[in-house]
Design an enzyme around this catalytic site. Sequence first.
Site, mmCIF file in Angstrom:
data_model
loop_
_atom_site.group_PDB
_atom_site.id
_atom_site.type_symbol
_atom_site.label_atom_id
_atom_site.label_comp_id
_atom_site.label_asym_id
_atom_site.label_seq_id
_atom_site.Cartn_x
_atom_site.Cartn_y
_atom_site.Cartn_z
ATOM 1 N N SER A 101 -1.047 2.884 -1.655
ATOM 2 C CA SER A 101 -1.634 3.095 -0.326
ATOM 3 C C SER A 101 -3.087 3.575 -0.372
ATOM 4 C CB SER A 101 -0.743 4.052 0.463
ATOM 5 O OG SER A 101 -1.159 4.118 1.785
ATOM 6 N N ASP A 243 -7.241 1.515 4.760
ATOM 7 C CA ASP A 243 -6.919 2.126 3.469
ATOM 8 C C ASP A 243 -6.626 1.006 2.462
ATOM 9 O OD1 ASP A 243 -4.466 1.363 4.541
ATOM 10 O OD2 ASP A 243 -3.385 2.967 3.530
ATOM 11 N N ASP A 245 -3.956 -0.382 1.059
ATOM 12 C CA ASP A 245 -2.929 -1.399 1.268
ATOM 13 C C ASP A 245 -2.876 -1.877 2.722
ATOM 14 O OD1 ASP A 245 -1.768 0.918 2.310
ATOM 15 O OD2 ASP A 245 0.254 0.268 1.811
ATOM 16 N N ASP A 247 -2.182 -0.808 5.705
ATOM 17 C CA ASP A 247 -1.212 -0.552 6.769
ATOM 18 C C ASP A 247 -1.830 0.331 7.842
ATOM 19 O OD1 ASP A 247 -1.236 1.687 5.119
ATOM 20 O OD2 ASP A 247 0.897 2.095 5.343
HETATM 21 MG MG MG Z 1 -1.422 2.743 3.346
#
Ligand code: MG
Length: 456
Positions: A101, A243, A245, A247
Amino acid sequence: MGKLFGTFGVRGIANEKITPEFALKMGMAFGTLLKREGRKRPLVIVGRDPRVSGEMLEGALISGLLSVGVDVIDVGIAPTPAIQFACRHFNSDGGAVITASHNPPEYNGIKLLEPNGLGLKKEREAVVEELFFSEDFDRAGWYEIGEVRKEDIIRPYLDAIKSRVDVEVIKRRKPFVVVDTSNGAGSLTLPYLLRELGCKVVSINAHPDGHFPARNPEPNEENLQGFMRIVKALGADFGVAQDGDADRAVFIDENGNFIQGDKTFALVVKAMLQENNGGLVVTTIATSHIIDELARQYNGKVIKTKVGDLIVSRALLEHNGLVGGEENGGVIFPDFVLGRDGAMTTAKIVEIFSKSGKKFSELIEELPRFYQMKTKRHIKGDRHTAVANVARIAEQRGFRLDTTDGTKILFDDGWVLVRASGTEPIIRIFAEARSEEKAEEYLSLGLELLEEALKL
Ligand code: MG
């Protein structure tokens, strides 16, 4: 038996904790679970963010799955929500995401997913853990070894997002958006999505690079100082940063101001409650009461959970919720992806902005007004006991309490939350109120009660 999983998956330093052997065993354990649950030839989706260790770990994880007779679709580098989307899209039996993440580049981790893309259920996670440590794997005969094929998920994911917003209204306004994808997985999706939606786009840090050379991938105010200046200097309508990744998506207004995540979440909640004539919103105990206020105004209901995106996602599924989110800029659209989705959030915000005809700062200005304050205190002893003692003292003093997660004291015009960090020796205190003075007062009260609790 050891413990593998945190609140959502497992994370650590690559090639120290998260080694190829670790990923291999994780693949074998997950595959063995699926086989023992009775699936003859399970199909698992595997994807990752662009971290340096990602390819190494992905290869090992896939080998583990194949060795127990599981078929794999490898979607390669993609945002976590796109991989969750792929689980439903390809009608899978589950998924695995290799990501850490927003953590620094030396970290990596593995998240396991249900067939609907939601994080793996606790009971099934416990079985994977047991199999991992006992190494009791169902190795397949040579003729039953799984097969792997590569598929693109980026195109179907972007098309699905585009079908969920009013592209015509966006094309008419043609917002000017600056994008910073932190050299993460969002580099492959967000700049393209915005252009296809009809925005004028300037992108920075938009080539995937697992060293994260430009900035720390955590999209907080401290790490986005340079980006905030760029958004203002270019005269953009707003900026959006992600960020590692992808999400999460956080926004910067046209004046270069950082917008707190719960305010963008509030913009989405307001729009969706209006569009749907009400509905159920799920959020955490730490999110602004702006959400409660909007629910009152627009015929909505609110459920508050413990902190954690997976907990919010599970509650959305269980209660058939309309939309969910957290204070850190993660919005969940449960009928699309059962997890935070930065690209879907951005598309919705762009639609809201385009429909309104207003400036970004004006949209934020129109939200119910609350003042927030935060502080933290490092402590040596057991932080959970300290927080429980705060509850005891507060109760003795006759305060109204909510102990869903930490100790939250409620007032008519605000609240203060004293909560132990999940990972660090820190207790955080959040306060919110309708006036700045009151927020300050509630923050001081939280600190005062904590000091008293630490003396017990
Ligand atoms: Mg993330």
